[in-house]
Every structure is written in C-alpha cells, then in structure tokens.
Design a protein around this motif. Structure first.
Motif, PDB file in Angstrom:
ATOM      1  N   PRO A   1       0.832  -1.209   0.000  1.00 46.48           N
ATOM      2  CA  PRO A   1       0.000   0.000   0.000  1.00 46.48           C
ATOM      3  C   PRO A   1       0.867   1.260   0.000  1.00 46.48           C
ATOM      4  O   PRO A   1       1.911   1.319   0.651  1.00 46.48           O
ATOM      5  CB  PRO A   1      -0.787  -0.110   1.301  1.00 46.48           C
ATOM      6  N   GLU A   2       0.430   2.244  -0.747  1.00 49.74           N
ATOM      7  CA  GLU A   2       1.196   3.482  -0.920  1.00 49.74           C
ATOM      8  C   GLU A   2       1.542   4.154   0.412  1.00 49.74           C
ATOM      9  O   GLU A   2       2.633   4.692   0.578  1.00 49.74           O
ATOM     10  CB  GLU A   2       0.379   4.441  -1.790  1.00 49.74           C
ATOM     11  N   GLU A   3       0.632   4.085   1.366  1.00 56.35           N
ATOM     12  CA  GLU A   3       0.866   4.780   2.638  1.00 56.35           C
ATOM     13  C   GLU A   3       1.964   4.150   3.484  1.00 56.35           C
ATOM     14  O   GLU A   3       2.451   4.784   4.423  1.00 56.35           O
ATOM     15  CB  GLU A   3      -0.433   4.917   3.453  1.00 56.35           C
ATOM     16  N   ILE A   4       2.383   2.921   3.153  1.00 49.08           N
ATOM     17  CA  ILE A   4       3.494   2.323   3.891  1.00 49.08           C
ATOM     18  C   ILE A   4       4.687   2.001   2.994  1.00 49.08           C
ATOM     19  O   ILE A   4       5.647   1.393   3.438  1.00 49.08           O
ATOM     20  CB  ILE A   4       3.057   1.062   4.679  1.00 49.08           C
ATOM     21  N   ASP A   5       4.637   2.439   1.760  1.00 43.42           N
ATOM     22  CA  ASP A   5       5.755   2.248   0.845  1.00 43.42           C
ATOM     23  C   ASP A   5       6.738   3.395   1.053  1.00 43.42           C
ATOM     24  O   ASP A   5       6.560   4.487   0.545  1.00 43.42           O
ATOM     25  CB  ASP A   5       5.258   2.220  -0.597  1.00 43.42           C
ATOM     26  N   VAL A   6       7.782   3.118   1.823  1.00 45.32           N
ATOM     27  CA  VAL A   6       8.728   4.186   2.188  1.00 45.32           C
ATOM     28  C   VAL A   6       9.916   4.298   1.247  1.00 45.32           C
ATOM     29  O   VAL A   6      10.747   5.179   1.419  1.00 45.32           O
ATOM     30  CB  VAL A   6       9.234   4.018   3.638  1.00 45.32           C
ATOM     31  N   PHE A   7       9.984   3.413   0.246  1.00 45.14           N
ATOM     32  CA  PHE A   7      11.141   3.414  -0.628  1.00 45.14           C
ATOM     33  C   PHE A   7      10.854   3.832  -2.069  1.00 45.14           C
ATOM     34  O   PHE A   7      11.659   4.545  -2.667  1.00 45.14           O
ATOM     35  CB  PHE A   7      11.820   2.039  -0.636  1.00 45.14           C
ATOM     36  N   SER A   8       9.786   3.376  -2.657  1.00 41.80           N
ATOM     37  CA  SER A   8       9.578   3.554  -4.105  1.00 41.80           C
ATOM     38  C   SER A   8       9.599   5.004  -4.564  1.00 41.80           C
ATOM     39  O   SER A   8      10.288   5.333  -5.530  1.00 41.80           O
ATOM     40  CB  SER A   8       8.263   2.905  -4.545  1.00 41.80           C
TER      41      SER A   8
ATOM     42  N   SER B   1      12.523   6.707  -6.715  1.00 37.07           N
ATOM     43  CA  SER B   1      12.290   7.178  -8.085  1.00 37.07           C
ATOM     44  C   SER B   1      12.992   8.522  -8.281  1.00 37.07           C
ATOM     45  O   SER B   1      13.561   8.782  -9.340  1.00 37.07           O
ATOM     46  CB  SER B   1      10.800   7.261  -8.411  1.00 37.07           C
ATOM     47  N   ARG B   2      13.004   9.357  -7.253  1.00 37.58           N
ATOM     48  CA  ARG B   2      13.729  10.630  -7.316  1.00 37.58           C
ATOM     49  C   ARG B   2      15.240  10.390  -7.404  1.00 37.58           C
ATOM     50  O   ARG B   2      15.937  11.018  -8.205  1.00 37.58           O
ATOM     51  CB  ARG B   2      13.384  11.495  -6.093  1.00 37.58           C
ATOM     52  N   MET B   3      15.763   9.474  -6.595  1.00 33.28           N
ATOM     53  CA  MET B   3      17.198   9.192  -6.605  1.00 33.28           C
ATOM     54  C   MET B   3      17.620   8.653  -7.983  1.00 33.28           C
ATOM     55  O   MET B   3      18.653   9.047  -8.524  1.00 33.28           O
ATOM     56  CB  MET B   3      17.578   8.177  -5.523  1.00 33.28           C
ATOM     57  N   LYS B   4      16.805   7.776  -8.565  1.00 36.45           N
ATOM     58  CA  LYS B   4      17.113   7.222  -9.882  1.00 36.45           C
ATOM     59  C   LYS B   4      17.069   8.308 -10.950  1.00 36.45           C
ATOM     60  O   LYS B   4      17.901   8.321 -11.862  1.00 36.45           O
ATOM     61  CB  LYS B   4      16.148   6.090 -10.214  1.00 36.45           C
ATOM     62  N   GLU B   5      16.125   9.221 -10.823  1.00 34.07           N
ATOM     63  CA  GLU B   5      16.042  10.350 -11.756  1.00 34.07           C
ATOM     64  C   GLU B   5      17.340  11.154 -11.721  1.00 34.07           C
ATOM     65  O   GLU B   5      17.879  11.540 -12.766  1.00 34.07           O
ATOM     66  CB  GLU B   5      14.854  11.235 -11.362  1.00 34.07           C
TER      67      GLU B   5
ATOM     68  N   PHE C   1      24.976   1.681  -6.237  1.00 33.89           N
ATOM     69  CA  PHE C   1      23.861   2.454  -5.702  1.00 33.89           C
ATOM     70  C   PHE C   1      22.510   1.957  -6.231  1.00 33.89           C
ATOM     71  O   PHE C   1      21.564   1.802  -5.456  1.00 33.89           O
ATOM     72  CB  PHE C   1      24.058   3.937  -6.040  1.00 33.89           C
ATOM     73  N   LEU C   2      22.420   1.702  -7.519  1.00 31.84           N
ATOM     74  CA  LEU C   2      21.143   1.240  -8.083  1.00 31.84           C
ATOM     75  C   LEU C   2      20.724  -0.109  -7.485  1.00 31.84           C
ATOM     76  O   LEU C   2      19.581  -0.254  -7.040  1.00 31.84           O
ATOM     77  CB  LEU C   2      21.204   1.198  -9.611  1.00 31.84           C
ATOM     78  N   PRO C   3      21.626  -1.111  -7.405  1.00 33.44           N
ATOM     79  CA  PRO C   3      21.237  -2.366  -6.753  1.00 33.44           C
ATOM     80  C   PRO C   3      20.934  -2.191  -5.259  1.00 33.44           C
ATOM     81  O   PRO C   3      20.093  -2.903  -4.710  1.00 33.44           O
ATOM     82  CB  PRO C   3      22.455  -3.280  -6.946  1.00 33.44           C
ATOM     83  N   HIS C   4      21.608  -1.246  -4.629  1.00 33.60           N
ATOM     84  CA  HIS C   4      21.345  -0.974  -3.211  1.00 33.60           C
ATOM     85  C   HIS C   4      19.900  -0.523  -3.014  1.00 33.60           C
ATOM     86  O   HIS C   4      19.201  -0.992  -2.108  1.00 33.60           O
ATOM     87  CB  HIS C   4      22.320   0.093  -2.698  1.00 33.60           C
ATOM     88  N   MET C   5      19.435   0.373  -3.871  1.00 30.84           N
ATOM     89  CA  MET C   5      18.044   0.827  -3.757  1.00 30.84           C
ATOM     90  C   MET C   5      17.082  -0.322  -4.035  1.00 30.84           C
ATOM     91  O   MET C   5      16.062  -0.461  -3.358  1.00 30.84           O
ATOM     92  CB  MET C   5      17.785   2.006  -4.700  1.00 30.84           C
ATOM     93  N   GLU C   6      17.417  -1.149  -4.992  1.00 29.94           N
ATOM     94  CA  GLU C   6      16.585  -2.311  -5.305  1.00 29.94           C
ATOM     95  C   GLU C   6      16.512  -3.244  -4.095  1.00 29.94           C
ATOM     96  O   GLU C   6      15.444  -3.765  -3.766  1.00 29.94           O
ATOM     97  CB  GLU C   6      17.172  -3.035  -6.511  1.00 29.94           C
ATOM     98  N   GLU C   7      17.654  -3.438  -3.436  1.00 34.97           N
ATOM     99  CA  GLU C   7      17.678  -4.286  -2.237  1.00 34.97           C
ATOM    100  C   GLU C   7      16.759  -3.716  -1.163  1.00 34.97           C
ATOM    101  O   GLU C   7      16.011  -4.455  -0.519  1.00 34.97           O
ATOM    102  CB  GLU C   7      19.105  -4.407  -1.693  1.00 34.97           C
ATOM    103  N   GLU C   8      16.810  -2.414  -0.965  1.00 40.32           N
ATOM    104  CA  GLU C   8      15.937  -1.811   0.044  1.00 40.32           C
ATOM    105  C   GLU C   8      14.469  -2.064  -0.278  1.00 40.32           C
ATOM    106  O   GLU C   8      13.684  -2.379   0.611  1.00 40.32           O
ATOM    107  CB  GLU C   8      16.202  -0.305   0.134  1.00 40.32           C
ATOM    108  N   GLU C   9      14.126  -1.942  -1.551  1.00 43.20           N
ATOM    109  CA  GLU C   9      12.736  -2.145  -1.953  1.00 43.20           C
ATOM    110  C   GLU C   9      12.317  -3.609  -1.832  1.00 43.20           C
ATOM    111  O   GLU C   9      11.192  -3.908  -1.427  1.00 43.20           O
ATOM    112  CB  GLU C   9      12.525  -1.656  -3.390  1.00 43.20           C
ATOM    113  N   GLU C  10      13.230  -4.521  -2.171  1.00 41.86           N
ATOM    114  CA  GLU C  10      12.884  -5.939  -2.209  1.00 41.86           C
ATOM    115  C   GLU C  10      13.099  -6.668  -0.884  1.00 41.86           C
ATOM    116  O   GLU C  10      12.456  -7.679  -0.630  1.00 41.86           O
ATOM    117  CB  GLU C  10      13.677  -6.647  -3.307  1.00 41.86           C
TER     118      GLU C  10
END
Length: 155
Positions: A6-13, A17-21, A132-141
């Motif tokens: 749920p969007e209200e508890i998604d603290v990473f995506s 998305s800003r960091m990837k931008e 850095f990119l895989p690190h963010m993916e790890e946080e999300e997954e």
C-alpha cells in the motif's frame, strides 16, 4: 521487482524514483561535459554537489526514520539480518562529496589536469552507480517486506 505494498506504507519507491532520476541525469551529463572548459566543468560540479547532497540527505532520513527502527525491532525479536545490519555501511557519499570539492581546485589548474580529473570523476561515479542502483533495489525488495512483516500500523 519491488514488493507491491500500500502506498501509505511504501517508504522506498517514491524517494527512490527521485534518486534514480538524479542518477540518470548525471549519467547523461557526464559524457557530454568538456572538462577542459572551466565553465562546463564547474557547471557539472555544481549539479553533482546538489545531487550528492540530496543523496546524503536521503540516506540520513532512511537511517534515522527507517533503518534504526527496523534494526531495533529485529533485535527486540532476536532476529539477525546481515543485510539490515550492514545497510549504508559503505556508500561512499562523503568520499564523492570530497572529490567534487577537490574538483573546484582542479578547475583552477591546466586543461590537462581538468581532463584527468574528469576521467577520475567518471570512473568514481560509474563505480558508485553500479552499487547504488542495486542498493536501492535491495531496500525495496528486502527491507520493505521486513517493514510490512514486523510493523503494524499500531507499532
């Protein structure tokens, strides 16, 4: 693939998305920068300083409001997770910020020195980005599912 939650508890995506931008922006700017031209080089340095300060702020927010609480919760439940324990232990942000500040001194040197600095900067940023990119993916997954599993809306 990132965990759907749920969007209200998604603290990473959204923050990621800003960091990837920002990553894609500097990856686009870097090869087109003429380091022998002082103005071109310092414009890139200014943009990179802003970007990496934002990365640093992002990391500090994650550490203070997410990772510290997740580590404490797992410790309280006697759960050992090496990914959580080692998160942000070697992200090189401070090192890159220092390199960028050094770049301003290089801007006052010869065109050859600036070009050499540009090559060093490019290698450093490519190395950082590869991690850095895989690190963010790890946080999300990895971390987002742990947050969902071990935190309720009331805890």
């Amino acid at each position: 693939m990132a965990t759907i939650c749920p969007e209200e508890i998604d603290v990473f995506s959204i923050p990621h998305s800003r960091m990837k931008e920002l990553v894609y922006k500097y990856l686009e700017m870097l090869p087109s920068t003429n380091f022998s031209d002082v103005v071109n080089m310092t414009t890139l340095l200014e943009n990179l300083l802003i970007t990496f300060r934002e990365f640093k702020a992002h990391e500090q927010i994650e550490n203070k409001y997410i990772m510290t609480k997740l580590k404490a919760k797992l410790r309280k439940l006697s759960i050992q997770n090496t990914a959580v324990c080692n998160c942000h232990s070697d992200n090189r942000l401070s090192e890159i910020l220092s390199l960028l500040r050094d770049g301003y001194r290089t801007a006052e040197e010869t065109a050859g020195d600036r070009v050499n600095f540009g090559l060093q900067l490019q290698r450093t940023l490519e190395d950082f980005t590869e991690k850095f990119l895989p690190h963010m993916e790890e946080e999300e997954e990895v971390f987002q599912p742990l947050l969902i599993k071990y935190f309720t809306l009331m805890s």
